[in-house]
Every structure is written in structure tokens, then in C-alpha cells.
Design a protein around this motif. Structure first.
Motif, PDB file in Angstrom:
ATOM      1  N   LEU A  91     -26.703 -27.687  22.210  1.00 32.84           N
ATOM      2  CA  LEU A  91     -25.656 -27.657  21.375  1.00 32.84           C
ATOM      3  C   LEU A  91     -25.326 -26.227  20.848  1.00 32.84           C
ATOM      4  N   ALA A  92     -26.483 -26.191  20.136  1.00 33.08           N
ATOM      5  CA  ALA A  92     -26.376 -24.655  19.327  1.00 33.08           C
ATOM      6  C   ALA A  92     -26.303 -23.455  20.142  1.00 33.08           C
ATOM      7  N   ASP A  93     -26.806 -23.509  21.201  1.00 34.00           N
ATOM      8  CA  ASP A  93     -26.504 -22.359  22.216  1.00 34.00           C
ATOM      9  C   ASP A  93     -25.185 -22.437  22.714  1.00 34.00           C
ATOM     10  N   ALA A  94     -24.495 -23.401  22.972  1.00 34.45           N
ATOM     11  CA  ALA A  94     -23.075 -23.506  23.185  1.00 34.45           C
ATOM     12  C   ALA A  94     -22.125 -22.967  22.018  1.00 34.45           C
ATOM     13  N   GLY A  95     -22.638 -22.859  20.867  1.00 33.78           N
ATOM     14  CA  GLY A  95     -21.988 -22.206  19.922  1.00 33.78           C
ATOM     15  C   GLY A  95     -22.503 -20.595  19.739  1.00 33.78           C
ATOM     16  N   ARG A  96     -23.768 -20.326  19.991  1.00 29.62           N
ATOM     17  CA  ARG A  96     -24.335 -19.107  19.852  1.00 29.62           C
ATOM     18  C   ARG A  96     -23.794 -18.079  20.820  1.00 29.62           C
ATOM     19  N   THR A 119     -30.418 -36.519  16.039  1.00 30.51           N
ATOM     20  CA  THR A 119     -30.303 -36.994  14.347  1.00 30.51           C
ATOM     21  C   THR A 119     -30.078 -35.571  13.770  1.00 30.51           C
ATOM     22  N   GLN A 120     -29.717 -35.934  12.483  1.00 32.08           N
ATOM     23  CA  GLN A 120     -29.545 -34.673  11.839  1.00 32.08           C
ATOM     24  C   GLN A 120     -30.558 -33.990  11.508  1.00 32.08           C
ATOM     25  N   GLU A 121     -31.896 -34.350  11.365  1.00 30.22           N
ATOM     26  CA  GLU A 121     -32.896 -33.594  11.192  1.00 30.22           C
ATOM     27  C   GLU A 121     -33.334 -32.721  12.207  1.00 30.22           C
ATOM     28  N   LEU A 122     -33.176 -33.273  13.509  1.00 28.44           N
ATOM     29  CA  LEU A 122     -33.283 -32.351  14.683  1.00 28.44           C
ATOM     30  C   LEU A 122     -32.308 -31.375  14.807  1.00 28.44           C
ATOM     31  N   LEU A 123     -31.247 -31.549  14.648  1.00 33.21           N
ATOM     32  CA  LEU A 123     -30.092 -30.395  14.539  1.00 33.21           C
ATOM     33  C   LEU A 123     -30.437 -29.388  13.541  1.00 33.21           C
ATOM     34  N   ALA A 124     -30.667 -29.787  12.268  1.00 34.14           N
ATOM     35  CA  ALA A 124     -30.810 -28.944  11.179  1.00 34.14           C
ATOM     36  C   ALA A 124     -32.074 -27.956  11.590  1.00 34.14           C
ATOM     37  N   ARG A 125     -32.974 -28.454  12.257  1.00 31.87           N
ATOM     38  CA  ARG A 125     -34.415 -27.728  12.427  1.00 31.87           C
ATOM     39  C   ARG A 125     -34.004 -26.859  13.550  1.00 31.87           C
ATOM     40  N   GLU A 126     -33.254 -27.112  14.753  1.00 34.46           N
ATOM     41  CA  GLU A 126     -32.788 -26.181  15.652  1.00 34.46           C
ATOM     42  C   GLU A 126     -32.081 -24.966  14.797  1.00 34.46           C
TER      43      GLU A 126
END
Length: 271
Positions: A91-96, A119-126
Motif C-alpha cells: 500500500l505504502a509503495d503504491a503511493g511512494r 491494522t492501524q498500527e501496522l500501517l503506521a509502523r510502515e
């Protein structure tokens, strides 16, 4: 590597071939990976990216595949015979890598949060570990999910209501029941003091038939009637209206809410 057929390769075969081409240390990321994680309504990626260790070469082939060196090794999973990066990294890389717009990234992230795939926590950590450049949609999805939204239209609706002083607090996706314990429903938005429910009706989720063979639109209308039977007034709205004509809709909703102030049904409880 040779193809046994002539012509364009189907996407599943293309991804498997890409994994073989990228090598055993590679992991698919971005939109191509998100498709394997079950994210729907994604555009076809212009580039299929594989993350590789920093000691590997950056390579590109004629099929639109690219290896990208990364000092931060992704968590790896195998989906449909392809090694992919974690859902959060994808998900993050799709934005990056600018494969998704901020709004599309918001929608995809909310869908996975609602489906309990992350989870919110896993996303925030990434985002914290890999940097927040290009990840605005992920951050906004985390905030919207904490506020009760399950989809992009609901997030847009919630933001618009919170920013308008004419409205009392609107609850997002509350579970409503009667004092006798009869389940009423989970409206997209609810004004408890006024007994007004806002229902976002999308063609995507309300047309055709479900797995049991029931007509989805008919079921939607019956569900809305069920709210009215419990003295809860339903205001329907389409996602496009929220995106393109929010001002007019918000003005109309403000009139409805104001007219019903203090009329919230006392027999309805929020679980």
C-alpha cells in the motif's frame, strides 16, 4: 524463459514470470502486489515493481517490469505462487511510486482496514519506518477509520459534516438496536438527537444479486424501510454527489436535520 503461447500474457502468468525474472530474493510490491492481496478496483500498473536487496542490480525488461533496490527488506508472503511484499508495504509503495492517487490510496487502505486484512498500527509502523513521502492516503485512511469510516465516501461525508457548524455530531457506522434488543441496522451516518440516518448508496454494491440469489437493490430498499419503521428518517446519497456536489447535498441535509432536532426515537439505543 519461454512462453508456451503466442500473444499477450494473462496477468497471473505475467506475475509468475516476473517473479522468476526478478530472482528468488525479490518481492512484488505496489499495485501489482495489491491485486494479489485482494484489493479491488485498481488500475493496471504501468510498471510492475519488484523489491530486491541493495546488492542486486536494478533491471528493467520489455514487459514493463522493474527491480528496485531497497535497504529495508520487506516482510514476504506467497500469494498465487508469487512472492509479494506485505500488504502494508505494498500500500505504502503504491503511493511512494505514484501508482495510486491520494484518493485511490485512501480508498484501498480503508477497504483493507474494514476487511481486517491489516491494522492501524501496522500501517503506521510502515509509514514511520519507510518515510511518509507519497503516503498521505494511508495516513488519511488511518484517521478516517479511527473516526468510524469504512470507505472513501464515508470518510468524505464525515469530514464535511465535522467542518460545518450547522450540524450536531454525526456517528459513523453505529450499531442500532431497540431497547427490546431488536437489531435495526448499521447506517453509514447517524444523528441520534434527530433520528436521521445517512445512507451512501453505491451502484457497485447495490446492483445484481448476492451469493444467496437475492436482489441487492431490493434488499437495500427494504433495509431503508426498516429504519423508517423505527422512526429513523433515511437520507440517501450517491458517492458521486459527495465528491462533486457536496455543497448542495450538505445544505439539503442541514434542513432535514434542523427540522428534526429533538425528535430522535427514544427506543433506539447505540450498542
Amino acid at each position: 524463459m519461454y512462453a508456451a503461447t503466442v500473444g499477450p500474457w494473462p496477468e497471473p502468468l505475467l506475475r509468475i514470470a516476473g517473479g522468476l525474472w526478478a530472482g528468488p530474493a525479490a518481492a512484488l510490491t505496489g499495485v501489482a502486489s495489491l491485486k494479489l492481496w485482494g484489493v479491488e478496483d485498481l488500475p493496471k500498473p504501468e510498471v510492475i515493481r519488484f523489491l530486491v536487496p541493495p546488492d542486486c542490480r536494478t533491471r528493467r525488461n520489455s514487459l514493463g517490469m522493474l527491480t528496485v533496490r531497497s535497504r529495508r527488506a520487506p516482510r514476504k508472503f506467497v500469494r498465487s505462487d508469487v512472492t509479494v511484499a506485505s500488504l502494508e508495504r505494498s500500500l505504502a509503495d503504491a503511493g511512494r511510486f505514484k501508482e495510486l492517487s491520494g484518493n485511490d490510496l485512501l480508498a484501498a487502505t480503508l477497504a483493507m482496514l474494514h476487511a481486517r486484512r491489516t491494522t492501524q498500527e501496522l500501517l503506521a509502523r510502515e509509514v514511520a519506518d519507510g518515510g511518509d513521502a507519497g503516503t498521505r492516503g494511508v495516513h488519511e485512511a488511518i484517521v478516517a477509520f479511527r473516526q468510524g469510516a469504512w470507505s472513501r465516501p464515508e470518510a468524505v461525508l464525515g469530514d464535511a459534516i465535522r467542518q460545518d457548524h450547522r450540524f450536531p455530531r454525526m456517528l459513523s457506522n453505529p450499531r442500532l438496536s431497540t431497547r427490546a434488543g431488536v437489531f435495526v441496522g448499521v447506517p453509514d451516518g447517524y444523528f441520534p438527537g434527530e433520528g436521521v440516518a445517512v445512507q451512501v448508496h453505491s451502484k457497485k454494491y447495490h446492483r445484481g444479486v448476492d451469493a444467496a440469489g437475492a436482489d441487492r437493490w431490493e434488499r437495500t430498499l427494504v433495509r431503508d424501510l426498516g429504519y423508517e419503521e423505527q422512526q429513523i428518517h433515511v437520507v440517501p446519497v450517491a458517492p458521486r454527489t459527495l465528491y462533486e456536489d457536496m455543497g448542495r447535498f450538505r445544505d439539503a441535509l442541514a434542513v432535514v436535520v434542523s427540522a428534526r432536532r429533538g425528535q430522535g426515537p427514544s427506543h433506539i439505543v447505540i450498542d
